[in-house]
Structure formats: C-alpha cells, structure tokens
Design an enzyme around this catalytic site. Sequence first.
Site, PDB file in Angstrom:
ATOM      1  N   TYR A 199       0.840  -1.189   0.000  1.00  0.00           N
ATOM      2  CA  TYR A 199       0.000   0.000   0.000  1.00  0.00           C
ATOM      3  C   TYR A 199       0.884   1.250   0.000  1.00  0.00           C
ATOM      4  CZ  TYR A 199      -3.834  -3.139   1.464  1.00  0.00           C
ATOM      5  OH  TYR A 199      -4.768  -4.136   1.544  1.00  0.00           O
TER       6      TYR A 199
ATOM      7  N   LYS B  44      -1.068  -7.884  -2.914  1.00  0.00           N
ATOM      8  CA  LYS B  44      -2.437  -7.401  -2.686  1.00  0.00           C
ATOM      9  C   LYS B  44      -2.330  -5.896  -2.832  1.00  0.00           C
ATOM     10  CE  LYS B  44      -5.491  -8.024   1.389  1.00  0.00           C
ATOM     11  NZ  LYS B  44      -6.227  -6.848   1.343  1.00  0.00           N
TER      12      LYS B  44
END
Length: 244
Positions: A137, A168
Amino acid sequence: MAPFLKDGRSMLLAYDQGLEHGPSTDFNDRNVDPAFIMDIAVKGRFNGVIFQKGTAERFYDGRVPLIVKVNGKTSLPKGEPVSRQVCSIKQAVSLGAKGVGYTIYLGSGLESEMLAEFGRVQEEAHERGIAAIAWIYPRGAAVQNDTSKDIVSYAARTGLELGADAVKIKYTGDSASFSWAVKSAGGVRVFMSGGPKAPTDDDFLKQVKGVIEAGGTGLAVGRNVWQNQDPLAMADKLRKVIFG
Ligand code: FBP
C-alpha cells in the site's frame, strides 16, 4: 499459492480490520464476532481466510486454508506509517497457516524497515514451504495518489523484486491501467484489496470484473463482504465474476 487457488483464480476473506481500524469503525454486533466470519469463509466458499494470530488461535477451525497476517498496526499513531512483525513464521505455521501476509507501506519514510523485515519473512516462509503474500500500500507524505497507474504498478513490481508469491494492491479504477500493474508483477499473483464498502454491490462487482479482465488472480476482501446485509449472496456474486 496452490492451496489458495482454484483454476488459477482466488477469493480470499480478510479480517484483520479489528487491529487496523478498531472495532467501532468497522464492526457491528454481528460481524464483531470472528466465528461469524469463519462461517462466511466456509459457506461463501472462500479460498482462504486471513486472520491475525490471536484471532486464528481462538477461532480458526481448519475448514478453509489460513493466511496469518504477521505484521500489523493500529490506526492510533500519526506520522509516517510503519507496520512491524508481530507473529513469527514458526507460530503462523503451528496455527495451520499455508501462507503469511505482510503489509509494506511503499513510499513511507519508514519503508526501509518494512522492506528489510519482509525480506526475512519471505525467506523463512519459503524455507517452511508456505506462501509469502505482500500487501503493498503506497502511503505517507511522499505519496500523492495511492491509486494512480504509476504507483500501483510500482507496488506490484516491488512484490516481484522482493520475492512475494502474491501481491495485494489497490485498484486503479479501470481495467486498462490495472493490466499494466499485472504485467509489472511479472507473473506474481495479483489480488485486489477491497477497501471501504462500496455504495452498491454493482459498484464493487464492476471493480472486480476490471481486475479479472486485466489478468488479476482475484481479490482479498473484507468489508465489502462481511459489512454486506447478505454476505453469502455477495460471495456468490463475487464467485461468478471471478470463476465465471
Ligand atoms: P478490506 O477489503 O476491508 O479493505 O480489507 C483489506 C485490507 O487489506 C485488510 O487486510 C486490512 O485490514 C485493511 O484492508 C487495511 O485497510 P487500510 O487501507 O485502511 O490500511
């Protein structure tokens, strides 16, 4: 990644938000109970469930493959984000994990701590024969737009360079730009991160369709399923998009 894949695709259920966001932010009387989530994972035919170690110790019952998140942080500290390891790989394996998850805040002033720690996590996970999945992220003062094509593809590429089995990452907003992130990952499995609950089921399903069109493996989702009025109906809809 084999334990988490079906026909090369995957749908994972994430439930570490109690630590990351706090119970009053994300939970209600129903989904505050980890047993409710374990049940959704099974009845919704998810390919894996993601817990922190404490939740896994008390609530994981072996009915779907387990991923243990091995780092984590609360939402309370301010400043450049950093998330440190809170569970050993040995402990994750003893809980039954077939994979471990680790969050890297790419672009944070403290990024180097997480890159180094993920390096050790990845090596130990592979020594023990389980998957190392990187939540990547982009975040912190240096990051202007965490869903731009450039920054999301940078996140995907970082996963390849660091030896992750899967990344992810956030959705870029359209399939064409997300396909650049998938290409940048160089064969590393790409999962979309769910994010806050979308206004309608269709809004969220549109994003998932874009991920699959772009060559993504699937999604690791939390709030868009267990905050839904009917989590199992949502799981059905997601399965249709992901597996056809
Ligand atoms: P959601 O689908 O609920 O967004 O869960 C995915 C996830 O990566 C969780 O594993 C994690 O707790 C959360 O998002 C982190 O969210 P944030 O973007 O606020 O750090």
